[in-house]
Design an enzyme around this catalytic site. Structure first.
Site, short mmCIF file in Angstrom:
data_model
loop_
_atom_site.label_atom_id
_atom_site.label_comp_id
_atom_site.label_asym_id
_atom_site.label_seq_id
_atom_site.Cartn_x
_atom_site.Cartn_y
_atom_site.Cartn_z
N SER A 95 1.98 -5.35 4.13
CA SER A 95 0.82 -5.83 4.60
C SER A 95 0.96 -7.18 5.07
O SER A 95 1.95 -7.67 5.05
CB SER A 95 -0.17 -5.79 3.59
OG SER A 95 0.31 -6.70 2.40
N LEU A 109 -3.81 -7.88 -1.66
CA LEU A 109 -4.63 -8.22 -0.34
C LEU A 109 -4.03 -7.78 0.83
O LEU A 109 -2.53 -7.91 0.98
CB LEU A 109 -5.04 -9.40 -0.52
CG LEU A 109 -6.06 -9.76 -1.79
CD1 LEU A 109 -6.44 -11.28 -1.29
CD2 LEU A 109 -7.11 -8.80 -1.61
N HIS A 120 6.04 -5.27 0.42
CA HIS A 120 5.83 -5.05 -0.94
C HIS A 120 6.82 -4.22 -1.75
O HIS A 120 7.20 -4.74 -2.82
CB HIS A 120 4.56 -4.25 -1.16
CG HIS A 120 3.09 -4.89 -0.90
ND1 HIS A 120 2.57 -5.51 -1.64
CD2 HIS A 120 2.54 -4.85 0.36
CE1 HIS A 120 1.42 -6.16 -1.01
NE2 HIS A 120 1.62 -5.90 0.29
N LEU A 122 10.74 -1.61 -1.05
CA LEU A 122 11.51 -0.78 -0.43
C LEU A 122 12.15 -0.04 -1.40
O LEU A 122 12.57 -0.65 -2.39
CB LEU A 122 12.59 -1.57 0.19
CG LEU A 122 13.80 -0.84 1.00
CD1 LEU A 122 14.46 -1.93 2.03
CD2 LEU A 122 14.77 -0.16 0.23
N TYR A 166 19.51 -8.77 0.23
CA TYR A 166 18.48 -9.08 1.25
C TYR A 166 19.27 -10.08 2.06
O TYR A 166 18.83 -10.25 3.34
CB TYR A 166 17.23 -9.60 0.61
CG TYR A 166 16.19 -8.31 0.10
CD1 TYR A 166 15.87 -7.53 0.91
CD2 TYR A 166 16.23 -8.13 -1.26
CE1 TYR A 166 14.88 -6.49 0.46
CE2 TYR A 166 15.42 -7.10 -1.49
CZ TYR A 166 14.87 -6.19 -1.05
OH TYR A 166 14.00 -5.03 -1.39
#
Length: 205
Positions: A95, A109, A120, A122, A166
């Site tokens: 988002s 939000l 948010h 994976l 990451y």
């Protein structure tokens, strides 16, 4: 906003030739492998994979079913699913966020005027883990973001043991995240998304 089917790197990727009938004519079959944005109708499949992936590790899910539906209704273009023969095997849901760093409010939000994409979650289906699908999906997701004119960077929070994964995907650690969930602490990470004009010249977006 470009339609997903118009992005060359998100078109269905055929991994094997279509099956042929005895008469030599091709039969219509589902694509062996396909990447596309998710819809609210995918929410149940998404939650099934997420619940299995996270409950055993942290005891909770980043997104519950109603939150998944919420984001897939508000910003489906910030999601990406990997389907094999019509079955969801991995996904990312994001988002928009409008601040430099993530806060507790970022968990629920979507800020339409924001330029940071908050990733948010994976998750990869248990039957296809340890095959590199997570890093492949993240690479394709970042390529997708580079064709969205409003996206300038991607943010995520993860537990410390996931930082090396990451980092291999090109993210840089920003330090401890302000967000906590129960007793869990997180590292916040960032990946720059190149300017839209540059991408248009160099990637065919």
């Amino acid at each position: 906003m470009p339609a997903l089917s118009a992005l060359p790197f998100l078109k269905p990727m055929q991994l094997r030739s279509p099956r042929s009938s005895p008469g030599g004519q091709r039969r219509h079959t589902l694509p062996a492998s396909e990447f596309r944005c998710l819809s609210p109708e995918d929410a149940a499949s998404v939650f099934e994979i997420e619940r299995e992936a996270f409950i055993s590790v942290s005891g909770d899910c980043p997104l519950h079913l109603d939150e998944i539906r919420h984001f897939l209704n508000l910003c489906p273009e910030l999601s990406l699913g990997w389907f094999e023969e019509g079955r969801l095997v991995a996904f990312i849901i994001g988002s928009l966020w409008d601040q430099e760093r993530l806060s507790q409010a970022a968990l629920t939000l979507h800020k339409p005027q924001g330029s940071a994409v908050h990733i948010h979650v994976l998750a990869v289906h248990r039957t296809v883990r340890q095959q590199g699908k997570g890093s492949i999906l993240m690479w394709r997701y970042l390529q997708h973001l580079r064709c969205l004119p409003f996206a300038r960077r991607a943010l995520l929070m993860c537990q410390r043991f996931l930082v090396p994964f990451y980092q291999k995907c090109g993210f840089q650690a920003l330090g401890p995240c302000q967000v906590s969930v129960g007793e869990l602490a997180f590292v916040e990470m960032q990946h720059a998304v190149r300017g839209h004009a540059f991408v248009r010249r160099n990637s065919g977006c």
